[in-house]
Motif scaffolding. Structure first.
Motif, short mmCIF file in Angstrom:
data_model
loop_
_atom_site.label_atom_id
_atom_site.label_comp_id
_atom_site.label_asym_id
_atom_site.label_seq_id
_atom_site.Cartn_x
_atom_site.Cartn_y
_atom_site.Cartn_z
N ALA A 45 -46.41 -4.38 -35.62
CA ALA A 45 -46.23 -3.16 -36.41
C ALA A 45 -45.50 -3.53 -37.69
O ALA A 45 -44.62 -4.39 -37.68
N VAL A 46 -45.87 -2.90 -38.79
CA VAL A 46 -45.20 -3.09 -40.07
C VAL A 46 -44.91 -1.71 -40.65
O VAL A 46 -45.81 -0.87 -40.77
N ILE A 47 -43.65 -1.50 -41.01
CA ILE A 47 -43.22 -0.20 -41.53
C ILE A 47 -42.57 -0.42 -42.89
O ILE A 47 -41.63 -1.21 -43.02
N PHE A 48 -43.08 0.29 -43.89
CA PHE A 48 -42.53 0.24 -45.24
C PHE A 48 -41.91 1.58 -45.59
O PHE A 48 -42.01 2.56 -44.86
N GLY A 49 -41.31 1.63 -46.78
CA GLY A 49 -40.84 2.87 -47.40
C GLY A 49 -41.28 2.84 -48.85
O GLY A 49 -42.43 2.58 -49.16
N HIS A 50 -40.38 3.07 -49.76
CA HIS A 50 -40.52 2.89 -51.21
C HIS A 50 -41.44 3.90 -51.88
O HIS A 50 -41.12 4.41 -52.95
N THR A 51 -42.60 4.21 -51.32
CA THR A 51 -43.58 5.05 -52.01
C THR A 51 -43.29 6.55 -51.89
O THR A 51 -43.94 7.35 -52.56
N HIS A 52 -42.35 6.93 -51.04
CA HIS A 52 -42.01 8.34 -50.77
C HIS A 52 -43.13 9.08 -50.05
O HIS A 52 -43.05 10.29 -49.84
N THR A 53 -44.18 8.38 -49.65
CA THR A 53 -45.33 9.02 -49.02
C THR A 53 -45.41 8.62 -47.55
O THR A 53 -45.69 7.46 -47.24
N PRO A 54 -45.16 9.54 -46.61
CA PRO A 54 -45.20 9.18 -45.19
C PRO A 54 -46.61 8.86 -44.72
O PRO A 54 -47.57 9.55 -45.09
N GLU A 55 -46.73 7.81 -43.94
CA GLU A 55 -48.03 7.39 -43.39
C GLU A 55 -47.84 6.85 -41.99
O GLU A 55 -46.76 6.37 -41.64
N GLY A 56 -48.91 6.90 -41.19
CA GLY A 56 -48.88 6.30 -39.87
C GLY A 56 -50.27 6.17 -39.31
O GLY A 56 -51.00 7.16 -39.21
N VAL A 57 -50.69 4.94 -38.95
CA VAL A 57 -52.02 4.72 -38.42
C VAL A 57 -52.03 3.46 -37.56
O VAL A 57 -51.32 2.49 -37.84
N TRP A 58 -52.81 3.51 -36.49
CA TRP A 58 -53.04 2.33 -35.65
C TRP A 58 -54.37 1.71 -36.07
O TRP A 58 -55.38 2.40 -36.17
N GLU A 59 -54.38 0.41 -36.31
CA GLU A 59 -55.60 -0.30 -36.69
C GLU A 59 -55.71 -1.57 -35.84
O GLU A 59 -54.88 -2.47 -35.97
N GLY A 60 -56.72 -1.62 -34.98
CA GLY A 60 -56.92 -2.81 -34.17
C GLY A 60 -55.72 -3.19 -33.32
O GLY A 60 -55.41 -4.38 -33.15
#
Length: 484
Positions: A379-394
């Protein structure tokens, strides 16, 4: 700057959310499945050292050197102004959980040992108070030391035993990246190298009082947008929007040129070695990770001039000058040819378009996939963009913690950008290490409860789980990450 006032601070919401997380851990432990432990990761830009200082209840602009001499008093003032937040962190630590602070581009001063010591001391003090030991602080050195070990700092990224990488994400944004995030110092020892982003915040955006730095759309405007902004807020005032822009933009370029440092291999090796030691990640993986960085904007001054509108201002001045000289020197029947000059400005604008902000945010998002490959992360979690995201890929999770900052669509701060507060909550089997099964995803805190916004379990191999709006029950987390 209404967004900086106490009524618009998210402190009470953060505290309520952290208390709810603590309750979830206690309930999980009570169910008899072993002790449930939480790693709370504050994913950068928790503290804003670039904002104007508040002195005698007034906002005061500054361009102070980013060194411990100035950062420690600023940190002390911030901690004193946000007791509710610090006390909530203290309760998390008092319950036996871990709090991780990751440096962002607005609080890169967290790399300074003196600043880390100030934060750790205040959180430990709050934890002792939560445990009822506040009156015996002087004789509880062992207890304070044990609590202090649960307050962790990361200058670049954090890696968990179950394969989660958490990083602020500014290293993939040329305007905010550092050559050496572990040792981000310039020519003077102990003084942090400025980035274009930090200079723009201190010298430009913060001096235009009607821009909210937490909302990109409030200051990333078109030419007509800036004109409308000036007409609405500055036309009948004594403040000059053009003057603040011109002085701030020119000072930004001068400082980038004056303090520019070319890459040095010895400093790079020092940075990579320090990151491996701080995070426990293999040195080879750290080196692959560092190759993904965006070169700092100081290496791309043409891009800086474009972003600050200096190129267009210079061309406009040149256009007006050429047109006037032409009209003064040539016969009247040739006067219409003066229109060639402004036409050239239009052609330049079409041929050399300004890079949209979304392109930078997309680069940050793409980098998460490359970081996962570099570390073989789950899993890799970022911030910085102010835009929340979350998705599972493979079978891998990619998320962004969004922001809890005072982001409003209007100057009066009546229309929040987000109706709910985002965080990423991932869970794993206790004690299983890198073999632990991960679950969880993007979550929001709203009206005193958590709601899941993305799939909570990985999809079958080869499939992608898109974000979902239906809430699902949450269980014991391994890592909860958020950005304030």
């Amino acid at each position: 700057m209404r967004y900086r006032q106490a009524p618009y601070s998210p402190d009470s919401e953060v505290a309520a959310m952290l208390d709810a997380l603590r309750d979830e851990m206690k309930q999980g432990t009570a169910r008899g499945a072993g002790r449930h432990e939480l790693t709370l990761v504050l994913n950068g830009d928790v503290f804003d050292f670039d904002a104007p200082r508040v002195i005698d209840q007034k906002s005061v602009f500054h361009d102070l050197p980013r060194s411990a001499e100035h950062a420690v008093p600023a940190m002390a003032a911030i901690l004193a102004d946000h007791p509710v937040f610090i006390e909530a962190l203290g309760r998390v630590v008092a319950d036996g959980h871990t709090v991780v602070f990751i440096s962002g581009n607005h609080d890169v001063q967290l790399t300074l040992p003196e600043v880390r010591d100030a934060i750790r001391a205040r959180v430990v003090e709050a934890a002792l108070a939560a445990l009822g030991d506040a009156s015996r602080v002087a004789t509880s050195a062992a207890s304070a030391s044990a609590l202090g070990e649960r307050v962790v700092f990361r200058a670049w990224f954090h890696k968990t035993p179950d394969g989660i990488i958490v990083e602020h994400g500014n290293q993939y944004d040329a305007y905010c990246s550092y050559r050496y995030p572990m040792v981000p110092f310039g020519h003077k020892p102990g003084e942090i190298q400025p980035t274009m982003g930090s200079l723009v915040c201190r010298l430009l955006v913060s001096r235009m009082g009607y821009f909210n730095p937490h909302v990109d759309s409030s200051f990333m405007l078109s030419a007509f947008g800036y004109l409308a902004h000036w007409a609405r807020y500055y036309m009948f005032s004594r403040r000059s929007l053009a003057g603040a822009w011109a002085l701030g933009a020119l000072r930004t370029v001068v400082e980038l040129v004056r303090r520019r440092q070319p890459e040095r291999r010895a400093r790079l090796r020092e940075c990579l070695t320090a990151a491996a030691q701080e995070t426990g990640a293999p040195l080879r993986a750290v080196a692959r990770h560092a190759r993904l960085f965006a070169p700092p904007a100081e290496d791309r001054l043409r891009l800086v001039a474009r972003e600050l509108w200096l190129d267009r201002a210079l061309l406009a001045l040149l256009t007006v000058t050429v047109a006037l000289v032409w009209l003064l020197l040539v016969p009247g029947w040739l006067a219409p040819a003066a229109l060639v000059a402004p036409a050239g400005l239009v052609v330049y604008e079409r041929l050399v378009p300004k890079l949209p902000l979304d392109a930078t945010w997309q680069r940050v998002s793409r980098a998460a996939r490359q970081v996962a490959r570099a570390h073989r992360a789950r899993a890799v979690i970022f911030g910085h963009t102010h835009t929340p995201e979350g998705v599972w890929e493979g079978g891998l999770f990619f998320g962004n913690t969004g922001s809890w900052s005072a982001a409003f669509q209007d100057v009066a701060c009546t229309k929040p950008v987000f109706a709910a507060r985002p965080l990423v909550w991932l869970r794993s089997d206790p004690g299983a290490g890198s073999a632990a099964r991960l679950s969880g995803g993007l979550v929001t805190w709203k009206s005193g409860r958590f709601e899941a916004l993305s799939a909570s379990v990985p999809p079958p191999a080869g499939q992608r789980a898109e974000p979902q709006g239906s809430p699902c029950p949450l269980q014991s987390p391994a890592t909860a990450a958020l950005r304030t």
